[in-house]
Design a protein around this motif. Structure first.
Motif, PDB file in Angstrom:
ATOM      1  N   LYS A  67     -26.030  36.941 -15.505  1.00 49.51           N
ATOM      2  CA  LYS A  67     -26.012  35.765 -14.630  1.00 49.51           C
ATOM      3  C   LYS A  67     -25.116  35.946 -13.404  1.00 49.51           C
ATOM      4  O   LYS A  67     -25.266  35.227 -12.428  1.00 49.51           O
ATOM      5  CB  LYS A  67     -25.548  34.539 -15.409  1.00 49.51           C
ATOM      6  N   GLN A  68     -24.201  36.888 -13.454  1.00 47.10           N
ATOM      7  CA  GLN A  68     -23.301  37.099 -12.314  1.00 47.10           C
ATOM      8  C   GLN A  68     -24.081  37.526 -11.075  1.00 47.10           C
ATOM      9  O   GLN A  68     -23.750  37.124  -9.961  1.00 47.10           O
ATOM     10  CB  GLN A  68     -22.250  38.144 -12.652  1.00 47.10           C
ATOM     11  N   TYR A  69     -25.122  38.317 -11.251  1.00 42.97           N
ATOM     12  CA  TYR A  69     -25.929  38.755 -10.108  1.00 42.97           C
ATOM     13  C   TYR A  69     -26.713  37.580  -9.518  1.00 42.97           C
ATOM     14  O   TYR A  69     -26.861  37.473  -8.296  1.00 42.97           O
ATOM     15  CB  TYR A  69     -26.874  39.877 -10.513  1.00 42.97           C
ATOM     16  N   LEU A  70     -27.181  36.704 -10.372  1.00 42.16           N
ATOM     17  CA  LEU A  70     -27.885  35.519  -9.892  1.00 42.16           C
ATOM     18  C   LEU A  70     -26.922  34.588  -9.150  1.00 42.16           C
ATOM     19  O   LEU A  70     -27.292  34.000  -8.127  1.00 42.16           O
ATOM     20  CB  LEU A  70     -28.537  34.798 -11.067  1.00 42.16           C
ATOM     21  N   ASN A  71     -25.695  34.485  -9.627  1.00 44.71           N
ATOM     22  CA  ASN A  71     -24.686  33.680  -8.930  1.00 44.71           C
ATOM     23  C   ASN A  71     -24.396  34.242  -7.542  1.00 44.71           C
ATOM     24  O   ASN A  71     -24.166  33.484  -6.606  1.00 44.71           O
ATOM     25  CB  ASN A  71     -23.404  33.610  -9.748  1.00 44.71           C
ATOM     26  N   CYS A  72     -24.410  35.557  -7.405  1.00 49.94           N
ATOM     27  CA  CYS A  72     -24.193  36.179  -6.095  1.00 49.94           C
ATOM     28  C   CYS A  72     -25.305  35.811  -5.125  1.00 49.94           C
ATOM     29  O   CYS A  72     -25.052  35.559  -3.944  1.00 49.94           O
ATOM     30  CB  CYS A  72     -24.116  37.692  -6.227  1.00 49.94           C
ATOM     31  N   ILE A  73     -26.529  35.772  -5.616  1.00 47.63           N
ATOM     32  CA  ILE A  73     -27.653  35.373  -4.766  1.00 47.63           C
ATOM     33  C   ILE A  73     -27.491  33.923  -4.329  1.00 47.63           C
ATOM     34  O   ILE A  73     -27.750  33.575  -3.171  1.00 47.63           O
ATOM     35  CB  ILE A  73     -28.992  35.605  -5.500  1.00 47.63           C
ATOM     36  N   TYR A  74     -27.022  33.070  -5.229  1.00 47.54           N
ATOM     37  CA  TYR A  74     -26.759  31.673  -4.875  1.00 47.54           C
ATOM     38  C   TYR A  74     -25.640  31.572  -3.833  1.00 47.54           C
ATOM     39  O   TYR A  74     -25.706  30.736  -2.929  1.00 47.54           O
ATOM     40  CB  TYR A  74     -26.388  30.849  -6.101  1.00 47.54           C
ATOM     41  N   ILE A  75     -24.631  32.417  -3.949  1.00 52.19           N
ATOM     42  CA  ILE A  75     -23.527  32.405  -2.985  1.00 52.19           C
ATOM     43  C   ILE A  75     -24.037  32.802  -1.596  1.00 52.19           C
ATOM     44  O   ILE A  75     -23.699  32.170  -0.593  1.00 52.19           O
ATOM     45  CB  ILE A  75     -22.394  33.341  -3.449  1.00 52.19           C
TER      46      ILE A  75
END
Length: 91
Positions: A67-75
């Motif tokens: 999920k950390q990679y998905l959070n980066c996309i959201y950022i």
């Protein structure tokens, strides 16, 4: 050293450093009427950098389901939305 830092923090630090560099470059080499300065060129280059980085993060997310990679996309998306709103209301 940088392998233990979460990807979200790396993303935030990268974009803050990148746009600080663009602002400093614009002050050092300002844009003219017909000549874009270094800051403007760095800003225009940030668009494909963001797209490519988001695609890399998306492929990493699909491979690992982290999920950390998905959070980066959201950022990254949130950053561009905030930047758009700042430029829209700055008139």
């Amino acid at each position: 050293m940088f392998t233990s830092i979460r990807p979200e923090i790396k993303t935030i630090i990268f974009f803050i450093a990148y746009f600080i560099t663009a602002i400093i470059s614009e002050k050092v080499s300002p844009s003219g009427v017909c000549t874009p300065g270094a800051g403007f060129l760095l800003f225009m280059l940030s668009i494909p950098i963001s797209i490519i980085y988001s695609l890399i993060l998306y492929f990493k997310y699909n491979r690992s389901e982290n999920k950390q990679y998905l959070n980066c996309i959201y950022i990254i998306s949130g950053f561009w939305i905030i930047l758009f709103l700042i430029f829209s209301f700055n008139n």
